[in-house]
Write a protein that holds these residues in place. Structure first.
Motif, PDB file in Angstrom:
ATOM      1  N   GLY A 186       0.824  -1.208   0.000  1.00  0.00           N
ATOM      2  CA  GLY A 186       0.000   0.000   0.000  1.00  0.00           C
ATOM      3  C   GLY A 186       0.851   1.248   0.000  1.00  0.00           C
ATOM      4  N   SER A 187       0.538   2.166   0.909  1.00  0.00           N
ATOM      5  CA  SER A 187       1.259   3.431   0.890  1.00  0.00           C
ATOM      6  C   SER A 187       2.493   3.406   1.794  1.00  0.00           C
ATOM      7  N   TYR A 188       2.821   2.247   2.382  1.00  0.00           N
ATOM      8  CA  TYR A 188       4.031   2.124   3.209  1.00  0.00           C
ATOM      9  C   TYR A 188       5.261   2.399   2.343  1.00  0.00           C
ATOM     10  N   GLN A 189       6.163   3.288   2.810  1.00  0.00           N
ATOM     11  CA  GLN A 189       7.272   3.755   1.977  1.00  0.00           C
ATOM     12  C   GLN A 189       8.487   2.839   1.977  1.00  0.00           C
ATOM     13  N   GLY A 190       8.565   1.922   2.952  1.00  0.00           N
ATOM     14  CA  GLY A 190       9.749   1.065   3.032  1.00  0.00           C
ATOM     15  C   GLY A 190      10.842   1.733   3.843  1.00  0.00           C
ATOM     16  N   LEU A 191      11.633   0.912   4.546  1.00  0.00           N
ATOM     17  CA  LEU A 191      12.669   1.476   5.430  1.00  0.00           C
ATOM     18  C   LEU A 191      13.718   2.257   4.654  1.00  0.00           C
ATOM     19  N   LEU A 192      13.988   1.874   3.375  1.00  0.00           N
ATOM     20  CA  LEU A 192      15.071   2.515   2.629  1.00  0.00           C
ATOM     21  C   LEU A 192      14.647   3.837   1.987  1.00  0.00           C
ATOM     22  N   GLY A 193      13.338   4.112   1.977  1.00  0.00           N
ATOM     23  CA  GLY A 193      12.879   5.368   1.385  1.00  0.00           C
ATOM     24  C   GLY A 193      13.100   5.441  -0.119  1.00  0.00           C
ATOM     25  N   TRP A 194      13.184   4.290  -0.786  1.00  0.00           N
ATOM     26  CA  TRP A 194      13.409   4.261  -2.239  1.00  0.00           C
ATOM     27  C   TRP A 194      12.110   4.609  -2.957  1.00  0.00           C
ATOM     28  N   SER A 195      12.192   5.370  -4.068  1.00  0.00           N
ATOM     29  CA  SER A 195      10.995   5.558  -4.893  1.00  0.00           C
ATOM     30  C   SER A 195      11.407   5.618  -6.353  1.00  0.00           C
ATOM     31  N   GLN A 196      10.481   5.300  -7.235  1.00  0.00           N
ATOM     32  CA  GLN A 196      10.785   5.327  -8.665  1.00  0.00           C
ATOM     33  C   GLN A 196      11.195   6.723  -9.089  1.00  0.00           C
ATOM     34  N   GLY A 223      12.460   9.069  -7.201  1.00  0.00           N
ATOM     35  CA  GLY A 223      13.784   9.360  -6.663  1.00  0.00           C
ATOM     36  C   GLY A 223      14.865   8.712  -7.515  1.00  0.00           C
ATOM     37  N   ALA A 224      14.611   7.463  -7.932  1.00  0.00           N
ATOM     38  CA  ALA A 224      15.601   6.750  -8.741  1.00  0.00           C
ATOM     39  C   ALA A 224      15.802   7.468 -10.063  1.00  0.00           C
ATOM     40  N   TRP A 225      14.691   7.930 -10.635  1.00  0.00           N
ATOM     41  CA  TRP A 225      14.769   8.665 -11.911  1.00  0.00           C
ATOM     42  C   TRP A 225      15.557   9.961 -11.730  1.00  0.00           C
ATOM     43  N   GLU A 226      15.251  10.672 -10.638  1.00  0.00           N
ATOM     44  CA  GLU A 226      15.947  11.936 -10.381  1.00  0.00           C
ATOM     45  C   GLU A 226      17.441  11.716 -10.222  1.00  0.00           C
ATOM     46  N   GLU A 227      17.771  10.647  -9.499  1.00  0.00           N
ATOM     47  CA  GLU A 227      19.181  10.338  -9.286  1.00  0.00           C
ATOM     48  C   GLU A 227      19.867  10.086 -10.620  1.00  0.00           C
ATOM     49  N   GLU A 228      19.157   9.355 -11.486  1.00  0.00           N
ATOM     50  CA  GLU A 228      19.731   9.020 -12.778  1.00  0.00           C
ATOM     51  C   GLU A 228      19.965  10.299 -13.593  1.00  0.00           C
ATOM     52  N   VAL A 229      18.947  11.179 -13.607  1.00  0.00           N
ATOM     53  CA  VAL A 229      19.082  12.441 -14.335  1.00  0.00           C
ATOM     54  C   VAL A 229      20.269  13.223 -13.790  1.00  0.00           C
ATOM     55  N   GLU A 230      20.378  13.256 -12.454  1.00  0.00           N
ATOM     56  CA  GLU A 230      21.458  13.986 -11.822  1.00  0.00           C
ATOM     57  C   GLU A 230      22.810  13.434 -12.241  1.00  0.00           C
ATOM     58  N   SER A 231      22.892  12.105 -12.273  1.00  0.00           N
ATOM     59  CA  SER A 231      24.202  11.518 -12.579  1.00  0.00           C
ATOM     60  C   SER A 231      24.554  11.753 -14.043  1.00  0.00           C
ATOM     61  N   VAL A 232      23.536  11.735 -14.923  1.00  0.00           N
ATOM     62  CA  VAL A 232      23.804  12.053 -16.327  1.00  0.00           C
ATOM     63  C   VAL A 232      24.246  13.506 -16.428  1.00  0.00           C
ATOM     64  N   GLU A 233      23.500  14.388 -15.742  1.00  0.00           N
ATOM     65  CA  GLU A 233      23.812  15.817 -15.772  1.00  0.00           C
ATOM     66  C   GLU A 233      25.243  16.054 -15.270  1.00  0.00           C
ATOM     67  N   GLU A 234      25.617  15.313 -14.203  1.00  0.00           N
ATOM     68  CA  GLU A 234      26.956  15.454 -13.649  1.00  0.00           C
ATOM     69  C   GLU A 234      28.017  15.103 -14.676  1.00  0.00           C
ATOM     70  N   ARG A 235      27.726  14.056 -15.453  1.00  0.00           N
ATOM     71  CA  ARG A 235      28.699  13.622 -16.452  1.00  0.00           C
ATOM     72  C   ARG A 235      28.726  14.575 -17.645  1.00  0.00           C
ATOM     73  N   VAL A 236      27.517  15.105 -17.996  1.00  0.00           N
ATOM     74  CA  VAL A 236      27.403  15.884 -19.223  1.00  0.00           C
ATOM     75  C   VAL A 236      27.733  17.364 -19.006  1.00  0.00           C
ATOM     76  N   ALA A 237      27.393  17.870 -17.811  1.00  0.00           N
ATOM     77  CA  ALA A 237      27.550  19.308 -17.562  1.00  0.00           C
ATOM     78  C   ALA A 237      28.955  19.826 -17.874  1.00  0.00           C
ATOM     79  N   PRO A 238      30.015  19.115 -17.456  1.00  0.00           N
ATOM     80  CA  PRO A 238      31.369  19.633 -17.748  1.00  0.00           C
ATOM     81  C   PRO A 238      31.610  19.769 -19.246  1.00  0.00           C
ATOM     82  N   LEU A 239      30.921  18.924 -20.016  1.00  0.00           N
ATOM     83  CA  LEU A 239      31.035  18.962 -21.469  1.00  0.00           C
ATOM     84  C   LEU A 239      30.647  20.339 -22.010  1.00  0.00           C
ATOM     85  N   PHE A 240      29.571  20.894 -21.439  1.00  0.00           N
ATOM     86  CA  PHE A 240      29.110  22.206 -21.892  1.00  0.00           C
ATOM     87  C   PHE A 240      29.853  23.321 -21.172  1.00  0.00           C
ATOM     88  N   ALA A 241      30.193  23.052 -19.905  1.00  0.00           N
ATOM     89  CA  ALA A 241      30.814  24.096 -19.086  1.00  0.00           C
ATOM     90  C   ALA A 241      32.171  24.507 -19.650  1.00  0.00           C
TER      91      ALA A 241
END
Ligand code: HEC
Ligand code: HEC
Length: 320
Positions: free
Chosen positions: A81-91, A93-111
């Motif tokens: 149900g709506s129980y979040q789980g002890l790890l606090g993982w969410s889809q 959040g996972a997507w955001e993390e992925e975007v962030e990690s791509v941005e981290e890799r790509v940003a220096p390319l433009f910078a």
């Protein structure tokens, strides 16, 4: 999720697991010895009999292990149900993390291009390859893959700019966007006035129109249009009023299209890219857009207008 649904889903999930445990225990109970050694299920194919034997132990243990795994999973991750789980993982959040990690890799390319000037970047082959990709992904839908534009979306690969073609002006157009307002003037002009001023504008770009209409149109132009489009029709970059004397038309250069622009007005909007793409990408894109017309600029500087003529012919073909 409402708490009713949450309970409903949780109970079904747990009941399923309990049912599995019960099923395994039930099948495991009948060990050999309790029943006859060779009890059959009664099924028989071509002389092969199916024996009624309990599952082997290693197989049962696999089931127990998966059940324990499932329970631990449901404690750690969202599943009940709506129980979040002890790890606090969410889809999300996972997507955001992925975007962030791509941005981290790509940003220096433009910078690493951020410190180079726009004209400098426009000559930089590798940067312009990246710029072309960015343009294809973010700008081509409106301005066309070659920046040539289409009805309602200006050509940004030529030397006719509504808001200015300097590196700074192009950069500002992209970063902050632009909003053009051509007021609808049909009512103010009346039918005759509309015919006349249309003829005048048509004639401004070097095409034939009835002399007397053009003359009367000129007076109307001076009283109603000059403030924005300039005394000689060259336009005004401060408000994005286009040059009416060239053969570059955003909304079409036919008599009908010009008449419609004047009668109904036009409100072109270039969406700001600052929040969408960020400063570094915009910087690179400004250089790419600048590069699209740099060959025209060079020819102009060299006093050779043959390239421009070729471009005008293309333009003509597009507008026809
Ligand atoms: C308040 C300023 C203003 C006035 C007054 C004005 N215009 Fe415009 N006009 C604009 C702007 C800004 C645009 C660009 C609209 C856009 O890009 O969406 C424009 C666009 C046009 C276009 C379309 C050009 C193209 O590339 O397709 C025509 C034609 C035109 N104006 C003619 C006139 C005429 C004729 C008058 C006078 C009767 C007039 N305008 C008065 C600001 C003005
Ligand atoms: C949703 C459609 C759309 C998208 C996407 C878009 N543009 Fe535009 N752009 C326009 C319109 C419409 C105008 C004209 C605004 C006006 O009428 O003045 C414009 C104007 C411009 C201008 C000013 C042109 C001039 O003559 O001064 C530049 C430069 C420009 N866009 C670059 C870009 C770049 C680079 C991108 C990609 C990041 C982009 N545009 C994405 C619609 C779009």
């Amino acid at each position: 999720m409402s708490s009713g649904w949450s309970w409903y889903i949780s109970i079904i999930a747990l009941a399923n697991i309990l049912a599995c445990v019960w099923l395994i225990r039930w099948t495991a109970k009948k060990r050999p010895g309790e029943a006859a050694e060779h009890e059959t299920t009664g099924h028989e194919w071509d002389g092969l009999q199916e024996l009624n034997r309990p599952m082997p132990r290693w197989w049962l243990w696999l089931f127990y292990i998966t059940i324990v795994f499932g329970l631990i999973y449901l404690v750690l991750y969202p599943g009940l149900g709506s129980y979040q789980g002890l790890l606090g993982w969410s889809q999300y959040g996972a997507w955001e993390e992925e975007v962030e990690s791509v941005e981290e890799r790509v940003a220096p390319l433009f910078a690493r291009y951020a410190d180079m000037s726009i004209p400098e970047l426009a000559e930089h082959e590798e940067a312009m390859q990246t710029g072309r990709r960015l343009f294809g992904n973010n700008c081509a839908v409106c301005h066309g893959a070659d920046g040539g534009g289409r009805v309602g979306f200006p050509n940004i690969a030529n030397n006719s700019w509504q808001w200015g073609g300097s590196p700074e002006e192009i950069h500002k157009s992209i970063l902050d966007g632009r909003r053009a307002v051509m007021p609808p003037l049909g009512a103010a002009l009346g039918d005759d006035g509309l015919e006349e001023v249309t003829a005048y504008v048509f004639n401004l770009s070097g095409r034939d129109a009835p002399e007397e209409l053009v003359q009367r149109g000129q007076q109307r132009y001076q009283s109603m249009c000059m403030a924005c489009h300039g005394a000689d029709g060259q336009g005004n970059k401060a408000m994005g009023a286009p040059n009416l004397t060239d053969d570059n038309w955003t909304y079409g250069g036919s008599l009908e299209a010009i008449k419609t622009s004047i009668r109904d007005g036009r409100q072109g909007r270039m969406p700001p890219q600052k929040d969408l793409l960020g400063e570094d990408r915009v910087h690179l894109l400004a250089a790419y857009v600048y590069s699209l017309s740099s060959h025209l600029r060079e020819e102009e500087d060299a006093g050779d207008d043959s390239g421009e003529e070729a471009a005008s012919e293309q333009e003509q073909a597009r507008n026809d």
